[in-house]
Design a protein around this motif. Structure first.
Motif, PDB file in Angstrom:
ATOM      1  N   ILE A  37      53.298  69.496 -39.205  1.00  0.00           N
ATOM      2  CA  ILE A  37      52.139  70.098 -39.869  1.00  0.00           C
ATOM      3  C   ILE A  37      51.619  69.174 -40.959  1.00  0.00           C
ATOM      4  O   ILE A  37      50.407  68.937 -41.060  1.00  0.00           O
ATOM      5  CB  ILE A  37      52.490  71.491 -40.423  1.00  0.00           C
ATOM      6  N   GLN A  38      52.500  68.630 -41.761  1.00  0.00           N
ATOM      7  CA  GLN A  38      52.088  67.718 -42.836  1.00  0.00           C
ATOM      8  C   GLN A  38      51.419  66.472 -42.272  1.00  0.00           C
ATOM      9  O   GLN A  38      50.390  66.022 -42.780  1.00  0.00           O
ATOM     10  CB  GLN A  38      53.291  67.329 -43.700  1.00  0.00           C
ATOM     11  N   ALA A  39      51.998  65.902 -41.222  1.00  0.00           N
ATOM     12  CA  ALA A  39      51.457  64.676 -40.632  1.00  0.00           C
ATOM     13  C   ALA A  39      50.092  64.896 -39.985  1.00  0.00           C
ATOM     14  O   ALA A  39      49.288  63.967 -39.882  1.00  0.00           O
ATOM     15  CB  ALA A  39      52.445  64.122 -39.604  1.00  0.00           C
ATOM     16  N   THR A  55      53.256  74.550 -31.647  1.00  0.00           N
ATOM     17  CA  THR A  55      53.413  76.000 -31.798  1.00  0.00           C
ATOM     18  C   THR A  55      52.161  76.627 -32.390  1.00  0.00           C
ATOM     19  O   THR A  55      51.278  75.934 -32.909  1.00  0.00           O
ATOM     20  CB  THR A  55      54.608  76.311 -32.713  1.00  0.00           C
ATOM     21  N   LYS A  56      52.109  77.935 -32.357  1.00  0.00           N
ATOM     22  CA  LYS A  56      50.998  78.668 -32.959  1.00  0.00           C
ATOM     23  C   LYS A  56      50.873  78.319 -34.434  1.00  0.00           C
ATOM     24  O   LYS A  56      49.766  78.106 -34.938  1.00  0.00           O
ATOM     25  CB  LYS A  56      51.215  80.170 -32.779  1.00  0.00           C
ATOM     26  N   LYS A  57      51.997  78.216 -35.131  1.00  0.00           N
ATOM     27  CA  LYS A  57      51.988  77.874 -36.555  1.00  0.00           C
ATOM     28  C   LYS A  57      51.387  76.488 -36.785  1.00  0.00           C
ATOM     29  O   LYS A  57      50.594  76.286 -37.701  1.00  0.00           O
ATOM     30  CB  LYS A  57      53.402  77.940 -37.127  1.00  0.00           C
ATOM     31  N   VAL A  58      51.754  75.525 -35.953  1.00  0.00           N
ATOM     32  CA  VAL A  58      51.209  74.166 -36.071  1.00  0.00           C
ATOM     33  C   VAL A  58      49.701  74.197 -35.882  1.00  0.00           C
ATOM     34  O   VAL A  58      48.943  73.665 -36.696  1.00  0.00           O
ATOM     35  CB  VAL A  58      51.873  73.211 -35.046  1.00  0.00           C
ATOM     36  N   SER A  61      47.815  75.893 -38.728  1.00  0.00           N
ATOM     37  CA  SER A  61      47.962  75.216 -40.015  1.00  0.00           C
ATOM     38  C   SER A  61      47.171  73.918 -40.124  1.00  0.00           C
ATOM     39  O   SER A  61      47.103  73.320 -41.185  1.00  0.00           O
ATOM     40  CB  SER A  61      49.436  74.906 -40.277  1.00  0.00           C
ATOM     41  N   CYS A  62      46.597  73.466 -39.024  1.00  0.00           N
ATOM     42  CA  CYS A  62      45.922  72.171 -38.988  1.00  0.00           C
ATOM     43  C   CYS A  62      44.438  72.373 -38.685  1.00  0.00           C
ATOM     44  O   CYS A  62      44.015  72.316 -37.530  1.00  0.00           O
ATOM     45  CB  CYS A  62      46.591  71.272 -37.964  1.00  0.00           C
ATOM     46  N   LYS A  63      43.683  72.601 -39.719  1.00  0.00           N
ATOM     47  CA  LYS A  63      42.264  72.965 -39.572  1.00  0.00           C
ATOM     48  C   LYS A  63      41.398  71.842 -39.001  1.00  0.00           C
ATOM     49  O   LYS A  63      40.376  72.096 -38.380  1.00  0.00           O
ATOM     50  CB  LYS A  63      41.693  73.425 -40.916  1.00  0.00           C
TER      51      LYS A  63
END
Length: 69
Positions: A37-39, A55-58, A61-63
């Protein structure tokens, strides 16, 4: 210019295809979900094979993320 994170191992030829088409690549293998996510925060695309899971979270989290391949 677009920026793509390559999160799994790819051949040199595959990586070269991106650069030949004006796409900046960042290669980081073996990232856990939070590191991924950070990268991805400033990336337009994500390239995976089977080791990295988008994943759904990834995804949520990455707009800036536009494509996963």
């Amino acid at each position: 210019m677009y920026k793509v994170l390559i999160a799994d191992k790819l051949s040199d030829e595959a990586v070269r295809i991106f650069s030949d088409n004006g796409i900046e690549t960042v290669i980081k293998n073996g990232l856990d979900e939070e590191s991924l996510i950070q990268a991805l925060q400033d990336c337009d695309g994500l390239v995976v094979r089977s080791a990295t899971k988008a994943t759904k979270k990834v995804i949520e989290s990455c707009k800036k993320l536009k494509i996963i391949g």
